[in-house]
Scaffold this active site. Structure first.
Site, mmCIF file in Angstrom:
data_model
loop_
_atom_site.group_PDB
_atom_site.id
_atom_site.type_symbol
_atom_site.label_atom_id
_atom_site.label_comp_id
_atom_site.label_asym_id
_atom_site.label_seq_id
_atom_site.Cartn_x
_atom_site.Cartn_y
_atom_site.Cartn_z
ATOM 1 N N LYS A 204 -10.940 8.122 -0.370
ATOM 2 C CA LYS A 204 -10.117 7.085 -0.972
ATOM 3 C C LYS A 204 -10.095 7.203 -2.489
ATOM 4 O O LYS A 204 -10.910 7.871 -3.107
ATOM 5 C CB LYS A 204 -10.589 5.715 -0.502
ATOM 6 C CG LYS A 204 -10.238 5.507 0.971
ATOM 7 C CD LYS A 204 -10.454 4.109 1.463
ATOM 8 C CE LYS A 204 -9.925 3.991 2.895
ATOM 9 N NZ LYS A 204 -10.221 2.656 3.473
ATOM 10 N N ARG A 245 -16.490 5.736 8.719
ATOM 11 C CA ARG A 245 -15.259 6.367 9.206
ATOM 12 C C ARG A 245 -14.874 7.461 8.221
ATOM 13 O O ARG A 245 -14.602 7.173 7.054
ATOM 14 C CB ARG A 245 -14.152 5.319 9.320
ATOM 15 C CG ARG A 245 -12.817 5.845 9.829
ATOM 16 C CD ARG A 245 -11.803 4.700 9.891
ATOM 17 N NE ARG A 245 -10.507 5.144 10.388
ATOM 18 C CZ ARG A 245 -9.546 5.674 9.631
ATOM 19 N NH1 ARG A 245 -9.743 5.815 8.321
ATOM 20 N NH2 ARG A 245 -8.401 6.059 10.151
#
Length: 274
Positions: A204, A245
């Protein structure tokens, strides 16, 4: 939790696994690298992403869910649509991972309650196309946790068993980079909710300033964040996360094993680590 994106436009691996057979093979490879769960998604939720149709999402997701489930893989379906979630559970998925936390589709709470499978409720303020404009907070951790508490109360009132709920702070969703770091530093606050915590930091934007190679520029491309992702995963594990994740499983699995080995030594006082 290893990621299989069956999308043309996901932020780091869009278009790589549009073919169902290729996506299933990738999911099996992730299991071979140490994934306990494979999370299959057919709709990108990157910043600015435009929604696809229900029919297209079903076409992308169901063959992959079915193929992995038939191989004995524990499959999670990453969707904001109630009917996609229900169809995926029918095809063998055993976890629903809803980044909207039930806000995008009013029918999701009923589906989660009816199927009885674990349900990941993420902190979410709005669709990807406009979420960056929603990243306004005073006390980041307090406000996000408070909003999550209220959403869980709504879900439980709608029939979901509290034991089904897994919480996700929603890193990168209507959050600034500084906000993402604040949520990671404040993971203890999430454990007070009394539910397992999923941390989804992989590749991210807030990790994009960390990679050491100056030739990549800043922010760095998402795939350059795999080492930073592994580090975040080990930190999350040390703070009691239920799962992380990730796109690149092997490095994260190793990092989490290192953390677990150290924790075992600290708990037992043993100098021998197997």
């Amino acid at each position: 939790m290893g990621i299989v994106n069956v999308t043309p436009d996901s932020f780091s691996d869009g278009g790589l696994r549009l073919d169902a057979d290729r996506a299933v093979a990738h999911g099996l490879a992730l299991v071979g690298h140490g994934a306990d769960i494979v999370d299959v998604g057919g709709e990108s939720t990157r910043p600015g992403a435009v929604r696809i149709t229900r029919e297209e999402e079903l076409r992308r997701v169901l063959p992959v869910v079915r193929g992995l489930a038939e191989e004995g893989v524990l499959v999670s379906v990453d969707t904001m649509r109630a009917d996609v979630a229900e169809a995926a559970v029918g095809a063998g998925a055993r976890i629903i991972n809803d980044v909207s936390g039930g806000r995008a589709d009013p029918g999701m709470v009923k589906v989660a309650a009816r199927t009885g499978v674990p349900y990941v409720v993420m902190h979410w303020r709005g669709q990807s196309a406009g979420m960056d404009g929603l990243a306004t907070y005073g006390d980041m951790v307090r406000e996000v946790v408070g909003e999550m508490e209220r959403q869980m109360e709504t879900m439980i009132a709608g029939g979901i068993d509290p034991a089904q709920l897994i919480v996700d702070p929603g890193l990168g969703f209507a959050k600034s980079r500084a906000g993402d770091w604040a949520l990671l530093a404040g993971l203890d606050a999430w454990h007070h909710l009394g539910h397992p915590v999923l941390v989804a930091a992989s590749r991210k934007r807030f990790l994009g300033t960390l990679p050491a190679d100056p030739a990549m520029g800043e922010p760095c491309p998402p795939r350059a964040g795999d080492a930073a992702t592994a580090a975040v995963s080990a930190i999350a594990a040390s703070q009691g996360a239920w799962a992380v994740r990730v796109h690149k499983v092997r490095a994260t699995a190793d990092a989490v094993r290192v953390e677990a080995a150290l924790r075992t030594v600290e708990a037992t006082g043993s100098r021998s680590v197997r």
